[in-house]
Scaffold this motif. Structure first.
Motif, PDB file in Angstrom:
ATOM      1  N   GLY A  14       0.787  -1.229   0.000  1.00 40.17           N
ATOM      2  CA  GLY A  14       0.000   0.000   0.000  1.00 40.17           C
ATOM      3  C   GLY A  14       0.813   1.271   0.000  1.00 40.17           C
ATOM      4  O   GLY A  14       0.243   2.373   0.046  1.00 40.17           O
ATOM      5  N   GLY A  15       2.129   1.162  -0.069  1.00 39.33           N
ATOM      6  CA  GLY A  15       2.973   2.346   0.074  1.00 39.33           C
ATOM      7  C   GLY A  15       3.176   3.170  -1.180  1.00 39.33           C
ATOM      8  O   GLY A  15       3.802   4.234  -1.122  1.00 39.33           O
ATOM      9  N   ALA A  54      -1.638  -1.615 -20.194  1.00 36.39           N
ATOM     10  CA  ALA A  54      -1.515  -0.842 -21.433  1.00 36.39           C
ATOM     11  C   ALA A  54      -1.700   0.666 -21.237  1.00 36.39           C
ATOM     12  O   ALA A  54      -0.907   1.462 -21.778  1.00 36.39           O
ATOM     13  CB  ALA A  54      -2.494  -1.369 -22.482  1.00 36.39           C
ATOM     14  N   PRO A  55      -2.715   1.135 -20.476  1.00 38.67           N
ATOM     15  CA  PRO A  55      -2.848   2.593 -20.302  1.00 38.67           C
ATOM     16  C   PRO A  55      -1.630   3.212 -19.618  1.00 38.67           C
ATOM     17  O   PRO A  55      -1.251   4.350 -19.933  1.00 38.67           O
ATOM     18  CB  PRO A  55      -4.104   2.725 -19.435  1.00 38.67           C
ATOM     19  N   THR A  56      -1.022   2.480 -18.702  1.00 37.05           N
ATOM     20  CA  THR A  56       0.181   2.975 -18.033  1.00 37.05           C
ATOM     21  C   THR A  56       1.332   3.088 -19.025  1.00 37.05           C
ATOM     22  O   THR A  56       2.088   4.069 -19.014  1.00 37.05           O
ATOM     23  CB  THR A  56       0.567   2.030 -16.876  1.00 37.05           C
ATOM     24  N   VAL A  57       1.489   2.087 -19.885  1.00 33.95           N
ATOM     25  CA  VAL A  57       2.535   2.133 -20.908  1.00 33.95           C
ATOM     26  C   VAL A  57       2.306   3.316 -21.840  1.00 33.95           C
ATOM     27  O   VAL A  57       3.251   4.034 -22.202  1.00 33.95           O
ATOM     28  CB  VAL A  57       2.586   0.817 -21.703  1.00 33.95           C
ATOM     29  N   PRO A 104       3.482  -1.134  -9.297  1.00 32.34           N
ATOM     30  CA  PRO A 104       2.467  -2.088  -8.842  1.00 32.34           C
ATOM     31  C   PRO A 104       1.451  -2.452  -9.920  1.00 32.34           C
ATOM     32  O   PRO A 104       0.888  -3.552  -9.886  1.00 32.34           O
ATOM     33  CB  PRO A 104       1.797  -1.364  -7.665  1.00 32.34           C
ATOM     34  N   VAL A 105       1.215  -1.553 -10.864  1.00 34.28           N
ATOM     35  CA  VAL A 105       0.299  -1.865 -11.961  1.00 34.28           C
ATOM     36  C   VAL A 105       0.879  -2.991 -12.813  1.00 34.28           C
ATOM     37  O   VAL A 105       0.173  -3.928 -13.198  1.00 34.28           O
ATOM     38  CB  VAL A 105       0.035  -0.613 -12.824  1.00 34.28           C
ATOM     39  N   TRP A 106       2.182  -2.892 -13.106  1.00 36.40           N
ATOM     40  CA  TRP A 106       2.845  -3.964 -13.855  1.00 36.40           C
ATOM     41  C   TRP A 106       2.790  -5.281 -13.087  1.00 36.40           C
ATOM     42  O   TRP A 106       2.483  -6.339 -13.665  1.00 36.40           O
ATOM     43  CB  TRP A 106       4.299  -3.581 -14.129  1.00 36.40           C
ATOM     44  N   GLN A 107       3.070  -5.234 -11.784  1.00 37.42           N
ATOM     45  CA  GLN A 107       3.041  -6.463 -10.979  1.00 37.42           C
ATOM     46  C   GLN A 107       1.667  -7.117 -11.020  1.00 37.42           C
ATOM     47  O   GLN A 107       1.548  -8.336 -11.205  1.00 37.42           O
ATOM     48  CB  GLN A 107       3.422  -6.153  -9.528  1.00 37.42           C
ATOM     49  N   GLU A 108       0.630  -6.303 -10.848  1.00 35.74           N
ATOM     50  CA  GLU A 108      -0.736  -6.845 -10.844  1.00 35.74           C
ATOM     51  C   GLU A 108      -1.098  -7.394 -12.223  1.00 35.74           C
ATOM     52  O   GLU A 108      -1.698  -8.476 -12.339  1.00 35.74           O
ATOM     53  CB  GLU A 108      -1.727  -5.763 -10.441  1.00 35.74           C
ATOM     54  N   ALA A 109      -0.732  -6.668 -13.273  1.00 37.05           N
ATOM     55  CA  ALA A 109      -1.038  -7.128 -14.628  1.00 37.05           C
ATOM     56  C   ALA A 109      -0.354  -8.455 -14.911  1.00 37.05           C
ATOM     57  O   ALA A 109      -0.947  -9.352 -15.536  1.00 37.05           O
ATOM     58  CB  ALA A 109      -0.600  -6.074 -15.645  1.00 37.05           C
ATOM     59  N   ARG A 110       0.894  -8.590 -14.469  1.00 37.84           N
ATOM     60  CA  ARG A 110       1.608  -9.849 -14.695  1.00 37.84           C
ATOM     61  C   ARG A 110       0.962 -10.979 -13.910  1.00 37.84           C
ATOM     62  O   ARG A 110       0.805 -12.099 -14.417  1.00 37.84           O
ATOM     63  CB  ARG A 110       3.076  -9.699 -14.305  1.00 37.84           C
ATOM     64  N   GLU A 111       0.597 -10.704 -12.657  1.00 42.33           N
ATOM     65  CA  GLU A 111      -0.055 -11.735 -11.842  1.00 42.33           C
ATOM     66  C   GLU A 111      -1.402 -12.137 -12.434  1.00 42.33           C
ATOM     67  O   GLU A 111      -1.785 -13.313 -12.383  1.00 42.33           O
ATOM     68  CB  GLU A 111      -0.230 -11.229 -10.410  1.00 42.33           C
ATOM     69  N   LEU A 139       4.641  -9.162 -20.695  1.00 35.54           N
ATOM     70  CA  LEU A 139       4.636  -8.636 -19.329  1.00 35.54           C
ATOM     71  C   LEU A 139       5.795  -9.148 -18.481  1.00 35.54           C
ATOM     72  O   LEU A 139       5.859  -8.856 -17.292  1.00 35.54           O
ATOM     73  CB  LEU A 139       3.308  -8.981 -18.632  1.00 35.54           C
ATOM     74  N   GLN A 140       6.733  -9.882 -19.076  1.00 32.88           N
ATOM     75  CA  GLN A 140       7.762 -10.529 -18.257  1.00 32.88           C
ATOM     76  C   GLN A 140       8.823  -9.567 -17.741  1.00 32.88           C
ATOM     77  O   GLN A 140       9.446  -9.823 -16.720  1.00 32.88           O
ATOM     78  CB  GLN A 140       8.435 -11.653 -19.035  1.00 32.88           C
ATOM     79  N   ASP A 141       9.079  -8.453 -18.444  1.00 33.81           N
ATOM     80  CA  ASP A 141      10.142  -7.526 -18.064  1.00 33.81           C
ATOM     81  C   ASP A 141       9.606  -6.342 -17.270  1.00 33.81           C
ATOM     82  O   ASP A 141       8.519  -5.839 -17.556  1.00 33.81           O
ATOM     83  CB  ASP A 141      10.862  -6.987 -19.299  1.00 33.81           C
ATOM     84  N   ILE A 142      10.412  -5.848 -16.361  1.00 34.57           N
ATOM     85  CA  ILE A 142      10.029  -4.719 -15.516  1.00 34.57           C
ATOM     86  C   ILE A 142      10.330  -3.373 -16.168  1.00 34.57           C
ATOM     87  O   ILE A 142       9.828  -2.332 -15.749  1.00 34.57           O
ATOM     88  CB  ILE A 142      10.778  -4.818 -14.157  1.00 34.57           C
ATOM     89  N   HIS A 143      11.129  -3.355 -17.227  1.00 34.05           N
ATOM     90  CA  HIS A 143      11.744  -2.127 -17.733  1.00 34.05           C
ATOM     91  C   HIS A 143      10.743  -1.059 -18.150  1.00 34.05           C
ATOM     92  O   HIS A 143      10.965   0.131 -17.921  1.00 34.05           O
ATOM     93  CB  HIS A 143      12.664  -2.453 -18.905  1.00 34.05           C
ATOM     94  N   TRP A 144       9.648  -1.463 -18.810  1.00 35.40           N
ATOM     95  CA  TRP A 144       8.702  -0.455 -19.275  1.00 35.40           C
ATOM     96  C   TRP A 144       7.977   0.207 -18.113  1.00 35.40           C
ATOM     97  O   TRP A 144       7.570   1.374 -18.229  1.00 35.40           O
ATOM     98  CB  TRP A 144       7.719  -1.084 -20.265  1.00 35.40           C
ATOM     99  N   SER A 145       7.827  -0.487 -16.996  1.00 35.36           N
ATOM    100  CA  SER A 145       7.240   0.171 -15.823  1.00 35.36           C
ATOM    101  C   SER A 145       8.170   1.223 -15.262  1.00 35.36           C
ATOM    102  O   SER A 145       7.736   2.148 -14.560  1.00 35.36           O
ATOM    103  CB  SER A 145       6.888  -0.864 -14.742  1.00 35.36           C
ATOM    104  N   HIS A 146       9.473   1.114 -15.539  1.00 33.28           N
ATOM    105  CA  HIS A 146      10.451   2.123 -15.143  1.00 33.28           C
ATOM    106  C   HIS A 146      10.540   3.263 -16.158  1.00 33.28           C
ATOM    107  O   HIS A 146      11.283   4.216 -15.944  1.00 33.28           O
ATOM    108  CB  HIS A 146      11.840   1.496 -15.014  1.00 33.28           C
TER     109      HIS A 146
END
Length: 501
Positions: free
Chosen positions: A43-44, A133-136, A118-125, A402-409
């Motif tokens: 939640g942080g 996609a909207p975040t990207v 966290p959006v990427w994490q949830e989407a991957r899960e 969704l496997q890579d974290i890079h686009w969330s960065h």
């Protein structure tokens, strides 16, 4: 960092002092990012996004302050010693890029990337690209705006690539990627047609056993735990400074070699960071020389050491002790160098197919930024390219786009440095073999100090004193070339798979 006051203008000290403060803020932000990926409660995120955005904004303001420009102008005509000239060159490069970008955009990008994690994490899960996609799309818009401020006349991808590799131009990167494609695709085809079946490690290997082995591997290779730590994260990474260089890994109970390889890879990053000059902290001389060089260190340790016959001759008893196995060194070597036909995940890929994963991502990123590919089309295009380049098709977004974290960065333009680093690793390792008497024998005996020393003397301690090309020339006596990697790959896998080449 101490300087000779008799030969350095006062403006230099003022410049370095302010740059140092900006560096310290950037490093604090890096710790906030590490905490978000490793330890922060779920939640942080809302607070963390604001914290990181504020720190990024203050850091940016320090770097683009009018005084910085005035000091740089004053030093332009100064007769400075070589190291101080390099410092001014590197700070000017950063200043000229960053001064064109509004502070509020820097803050918005920082907040957006914190929100994206966290959006990427949830989407991957949830295995659902549409959730991410909207975040990207938002991040792409922000990065296009960012690149446009820096150079509106240049290709967007080229501008972003220079954030990660400032001294290797995109044309050179594309040329090397094409060389890799031309050589590796037929080599992979030959491997897959080979009748040789390499040994494969099977079974279940509890996470606590793997953790113990990875920690022992770090200690064996020379990781300084007084200036680092080992943790777990969904996507393994390393971050920090020469005083605090942390590594993370992850575990698959069916594949103990994956966590070991990932840990050795991140060790390579961390040992570079730990090898930077202590007395240069807060200066470009105490910072890494770009992501191509950084990746060369991780790939050198992961592949040229950790996947070598000599390493497994030495390390297999420790592996067997931790996991209750009875592998021979040759079995372990074969298992560590399998070329799998069904590997969908980049960070689990072998040395050959790995680069096709990179080419795929590079092509998708470039088309996204150019507006030639819509974000919602990414899963289908990704899967088509996987089938074309690797002969396999992901069944889920989680094992695909969704496997890579890079686009969330927001790290668009980053991926080519992985292959460039692998190429440089082979060139550096060949130079080290020429300079170190019986390097293979030393690895077989578990003696890694000479290699550490060579890399520190030829790469780490220079920080950003040299441009990338000049650093490679200093270390190897040659310009950057893919020849060593291609020769290494053909020789190693030709031998493993008994190819007639």
């Amino acid at each position: 960092m101490a300087t000779d006051q008799s030969s350095v203008p006062e403006a230099y000290d003022d410049l370095l002092e302010q740059y140092g403060r900006a560096t310290y803020l950037g490093d604090a932000n890096m710790v906030l990012s590490w905490d978000q990926e490793v330890m922060m409660p779920e939640g942080g995120t809302p607070a963390r996004a604001k914290q990181r955005g504020a720190v990024s904004a203050v850091q940016h303001d320090l770097l683009v302050d009018d005084d910085m420009g005035e000091w740089l102008d004053e030093l332009e005509a100064a007769d400075l010693p070589a190291e101080e000239s390099a410092v001014v060159r590197e700070i000017r490069r950063q200043y000229e890029r960053k001064a064109r970008v509004p502070t509020d955009l820097v803050e918005e990008i920082s907040e957006a990337t914190s929100d994206a994690h966290p959006v990427w994490q949830e989407a991957r899960e949830e295995d659902d690209w549409s959730t991410f996609a909207p975040t990207v799309e938002r991040l792409l818009d922000l990065k296009r705006e960012y690149a446009n401020h820096i150079d509106s006349s240049a290709d967007t991808y080229e501008v972003l690539f220079a954030d990660y590799e400032p001294y290797i131009d995109l044309d050179t990167a594309e040329e090397i990627l094409e060389q890799l494609r031309e050589t590796l695709v037929p080599l992979i085809d030959e491997v897959r047609e080979s009748d040789v079946d390499l040994y494969d490690v099977e079974g279940t290997y509890p996470e606590d056993q793997q953790l113990g082995l990875t920690r022992e591997a770090l200690e064996t290779l020379g990781y300084d735990f007084e200036r680092g730590r080992l943790d777990t994260a969904p996507h393994p990474f390393s971050s920090g400074t020469q005083f605090d260089a942390r590594v993370t890994t992850r575990f698959d109970e069916s594949d103990p070699l994956d966590s070991l390889g990932s840990t050795i890879h991140e060790f390579g990053h961390a040992t570079y960071t730990q090898g930077l000059r202590d007395d240069a902290y807060g200066s470009p001389l105490g910072e890494h020389r770009g992501l191509t060089v950084h990746e060369s260190q991780s790939r050198l340790w992961e592949n040229h050491v950790g996947r070598s016959r000599a390493f497994w001759d030495f390390f297999v008893p420790q592996f067997n002790d931790h996991h209750g196995t009875d592998l021979t060194p040759e079995q372990a070597y074969e298992a560590a160098n399998q070329v799998y036909e069904d590997n969908l995940i980049r960070v689990e890929a072998d040395e050959l197919t790995y680069h096709l994963h990179i080419i795929l991502r590079f092509e998708i990123e470039r088309d996204l930024l150019a507006g030639d590919l819509d974000v919602e089309e990414v899963p289908a295009v990704w899967n088509d390219k996987m089938e074309e380049y690797l002969g396999i098709r992901p069944e889920t977004d989680a094992e695909g786009c969704l496997q890579d974290i890079h686009w969330s960065h927001g790290s668009f333009g980053y991926f080519p440095t992985y292959s460039l680093g692998s190429v440089l690793a082979a060139q550096l390792h060949a130079a080290a073999e020429d300079d170190i008497d019986d390097l293979d024998g030393k690895v077989r005996a578990g003696e890694f100090e000479d290699l550490h020393t060579w890399l520190t003397d030829n790469v780490h301690r220079h920080g950003q004193r040299y441009t990338t090309d000049d650093l490679i020339q200093e270390a190897t006596g040659e310009s950057f070339t893919a020849d060593y990697f291609l020769e290494y790959a053909e020789s190693k896998f030709g031998d493993l798979y008994d190819l007639d080449r």
